[in-house]
Design a protein around this motif. Structure first.
Motif, short mmCIF file in Angstrom:
data_model
loop_
_atom_site.label_atom_id
_atom_site.label_comp_id
_atom_site.label_asym_id
_atom_site.label_seq_id
_atom_site.Cartn_x
_atom_site.Cartn_y
_atom_site.Cartn_z
N LEU A 75 0.86 -1.19 0.00
CA LEU A 75 0.00 0.00 0.00
C LEU A 75 0.89 1.23 0.00
CD1 LEU A 75 -2.77 1.47 0.45
CD2 LEU A 75 -2.33 1.23 2.91
N LYS A 76 0.73 2.09 -1.02
CA LYS A 76 1.50 3.33 -1.10
C LYS A 76 0.53 4.50 -0.98
CE LYS A 76 4.95 3.66 -3.96
NZ LYS A 76 5.80 3.69 -5.19
N VAL A 77 0.83 5.41 -0.08
CA VAL A 77 -0.02 6.56 0.20
C VAL A 77 0.67 7.82 -0.33
CG1 VAL A 77 -1.04 7.97 2.01
CG2 VAL A 77 -1.00 5.47 2.25
N TYR A 78 -0.07 8.63 -1.10
CA TYR A 78 0.50 9.82 -1.73
C TYR A 78 -0.15 11.09 -1.20
CZ TYR A 78 2.53 6.64 -5.17
OH TYR A 78 3.24 5.64 -5.79
N GLN A 79 0.65 12.16 -1.20
CA GLN A 79 0.12 13.47 -0.86
C GLN A 79 -0.68 14.02 -2.04
OE1 GLN A 79 0.56 14.64 2.24
NE2 GLN A 79 1.68 12.73 2.66
N ASP A 80 -1.48 15.05 -1.79
CA ASP A 80 -2.34 15.58 -2.84
C ASP A 80 -1.56 16.12 -4.03
OD1 ASP A 80 -4.66 14.94 -1.59
OD2 ASP A 80 -5.05 16.94 -0.77
N ASP A 81 -0.33 16.59 -3.81
CA ASP A 81 0.43 17.17 -4.91
C ASP A 81 1.24 16.13 -5.68
OD1 ASP A 81 2.24 16.60 -2.94
OD2 ASP A 81 3.26 18.55 -2.99
N GLU A 82 0.99 14.85 -5.41
CA GLU A 82 1.77 13.80 -6.05
C GLU A 82 0.96 13.00 -7.07
OE1 GLU A 82 3.13 11.88 -2.41
OE2 GLU A 82 5.15 12.57 -2.84
N THR A 83 -0.13 13.57 -7.56
CA THR A 83 -0.96 12.87 -8.54
C THR A 83 -0.17 12.52 -9.79
OG1 THR A 83 -2.89 14.06 -7.72
CG2 THR A 83 -3.10 12.97 -9.85
N LYS A 84 0.68 13.45 -10.25
CA LYS A 84 1.48 13.19 -11.45
C LYS A 84 2.43 12.02 -11.23
CE LYS A 84 1.35 17.88 -13.31
NZ LYS A 84 2.15 19.08 -13.66
N ILE A 85 2.98 11.91 -10.01
CA ILE A 85 3.88 10.81 -9.70
C ILE A 85 3.15 9.48 -9.80
CG2 ILE A 85 5.26 9.74 -7.88
CD1 ILE A 85 5.99 12.51 -6.92
N VAL A 86 1.93 9.42 -9.29
CA VAL A 86 1.15 8.18 -9.36
C VAL A 86 0.91 7.80 -10.81
CG1 VAL A 86 -1.00 7.05 -8.70
CG2 VAL A 86 0.03 8.73 -7.17
N GLY A 87 0.54 8.77 -11.65
CA GLY A 87 0.29 8.48 -13.06
C GLY A 87 1.53 8.01 -13.77
N SER A 88 2.64 8.68 -13.55
CA SER A 88 3.91 8.28 -14.16
C SER A 88 4.30 6.88 -13.72
CB SER A 88 5.00 9.28 -13.76
OG SER A 88 6.27 8.81 -14.13
N ASP A 89 4.21 6.64 -12.44
CA ASP A 89 4.58 5.35 -11.87
C ASP A 89 3.75 4.22 -12.46
OD1 ASP A 89 5.45 3.30 -10.16
OD2 ASP A 89 5.64 4.68 -8.47
N SER A 90 2.44 4.39 -12.49
CA SER A 90 1.56 3.31 -12.95
C SER A 90 1.73 3.03 -14.44
CB SER A 90 0.09 3.64 -12.62
OG SER A 90 -0.31 4.83 -13.25
N TYR A 91 1.86 4.09 -15.26
CA TYR A 91 2.03 3.89 -16.69
C TYR A 91 3.36 3.21 -17.00
CZ TYR A 91 2.90 4.78 -21.60
OH TYR A 91 3.21 4.62 -22.93
N GLY A 140 13.50 -7.43 -8.11
CA GLY A 140 12.53 -6.37 -8.33
C GLY A 140 13.16 -5.01 -8.55
N LEU A 141 12.46 -4.18 -9.30
CA LEU A 141 12.79 -2.78 -9.50
C LEU A 141 11.58 -1.97 -9.09
CD1 LEU A 141 14.42 -0.36 -10.57
CD2 LEU A 141 13.59 -0.94 -12.87
N VAL A 142 11.77 -0.99 -8.22
CA VAL A 142 10.64 -0.24 -7.68
C VAL A 142 10.82 1.25 -7.94
CG1 VAL A 142 10.22 -1.98 -5.91
CG2 VAL A 142 11.73 -0.04 -5.39
N ASP A 143 9.76 2.00 -7.62
CA ASP A 143 9.74 3.46 -7.62
C ASP A 143 9.97 4.05 -9.01
OD1 ASP A 143 9.57 6.08 -6.93
OD2 ASP A 143 11.20 6.06 -5.46
N PHE A 144 8.91 4.06 -9.81
CA PHE A 144 8.95 4.65 -11.15
C PHE A 144 8.38 6.07 -11.15
CE2 PHE A 144 9.71 0.34 -12.30
CZ PHE A 144 10.20 0.32 -13.60
N GLY A 145 8.39 6.72 -10.00
CA GLY A 145 7.79 8.05 -9.91
C GLY A 145 8.46 9.10 -10.77
N ASN A 146 9.75 8.91 -11.10
CA ASN A 146 10.46 9.86 -11.96
C ASN A 146 10.47 9.45 -13.43
OD1 ASN A 146 11.16 11.36 -9.74
ND2 ASN A 146 13.30 10.75 -9.70
N ALA A 147 9.90 8.31 -13.74
CA ALA A 147 10.03 7.73 -15.08
C ALA A 147 9.49 8.66 -16.16
CB ALA A 147 9.32 6.39 -15.15
N HIS A 148 10.14 8.63 -17.32
CA HIS A 148 9.70 9.42 -18.46
C HIS A 148 10.34 8.83 -19.71
CE1 HIS A 148 13.48 11.25 -17.06
NE2 HIS A 148 13.69 11.63 -18.31
#
Length: 304
Positions: free
Chosen positions: A40-56, A213-221
């Motif tokens: 379970l990963k919990v994000y702050q309100d200003d991290e919506t873009k990180i969630v989208g980047s990570d999931s895609y 495993g490889l984790v944390d794709f929040g910066n991915a582009h």
């Protein structure tokens, strides 16, 4: 809280909730009474873009068989919990950062390089950051993409109080290498942009380490492969000095007419960006706060 979050999955109830290291997000391992483990990963309100980047990005990497987590639930609604969160499957293993004294660690670093090479076979249609559906504001050429990043990095470097003479010298260095490095990109690829030992997981069998495993794709582009390799080497050497030669061995040949010059150019860009980010989040309270990144930038300005 945990059981309410995972209720839509109908996989069981959490019997244990274990905090995990997770960068900017709060991350928990959930052990269910059905012998299933989730994250379970919990994000702050200003991290919506990180969630989208990570999931895609994770979905693209998973599609070609790379050892990444699968997103089972993404909830931006804040109707079930008072914050945004995601649920993924659990990847076994310990971080490579915690295994730095293991006798087989060099082999694990080689596996990191090989993994990055595999990721760089995932071609993208353009350069740019990700959102949930793909590339947001795509850019057609690496030159245009890197020009924007370089100008922004130098501007922020100045905004956060860097020495103007140092900034001017670093700009001159970057400009002198730009045309020899940037246009030679072989096309945009999936770039993790944060691959280092603390984002790699490994298991051990008979004394040998296996990347699990490889984790944390929040910066991915979507970016040039050599830029992403340079970021990996830069961050990995900071976390685990001596790891870079093994990562490079695992990665293999670098497709550029001047690999050393290309790595140096992109490393300069990443150092500028990292210093400004550390200033923004308060890790560096003043412009003169001691840190090796700034020392490296000063050495670059003198040596080159």
């Amino acid at each position: 809280m945990a059981n309410h979050a995972i209720a839509p999955l109908d996989l069981g109830k959490a019997s244990a909730v274990i905090p995990l290291a997770g960068g900017s997000a709060d991350v928990f391992r959930l052990d269910l009474d059905t012998d299933i483990a989730l994250v379970l990963k919990v994000y702050q309100d200003d991290e919506t873009k990180i969630v989208g980047s990570d999931s895609y990005a994770t979905a693209r990497a998973h599609a070609v068989g790379l050892p990444v987590a699968r997103y089972l639930l993404v909830d931006h609604s804040r109707s079930r919990l008072p914050f945004r969160y995601v649920v993924t499957n659990y990847l076994p293993g310990l971080t490579a950062g915690s295994l730095r004294n293991h006798r087989d660690i060099a082999n694990l670093y080689k596996q990191m390089g090989s993994l990055l090479r595999s990721m760089h076979t995932i071609g993208m249609s353009a350069y740019g950051r990700f959102d949930t559906d793909g590339i947001a504001d795509p850019v057609s050429t690496n030159a245009e993409f890197v020009r924007s990043r370089l100008d922004s990095a130098l501007s922020r470097f100045m905004d956060y109080g860097a020495d103007p003479e140092l900034a001017a010298r670093l700009r001159d260095i970057a400009e002198s290498d730009f045309d020899a490095v940037v246009p030679h990109s072989r096309g945009a690829v999936l770039a993790h942009d944060d691959l280092h030992p603390n984002n790699i997981l490994a298991t051990e069998t008979d004394g040998l380490l296996h990347l699990s495993g490889l984790v944390d794709f929040g910066n991915a582009h979507a970016a040039d492969a050599i830029s992403d390799l340079a970021k990996c080497l830069f961050c990995s050497e900071h976390d685990a000095p001596g790891s870079a030669p093994y990562i490079l061995e695992g990665y293999g040949p670098i497709d550029h007419p001047d690999p050393a010059r290309a790595l140096a150019f992109y490393t300069l860009l990443h150092r500028l960006t990292m210093w400004s980010w550390l200033r923004r989040i308060g890790v560096l309270s003043t412009k003169d706060a001691p840190i090796d990144i700034l020392d490296d930038l000063k050495r670059t300005a003198v040596v080159v």
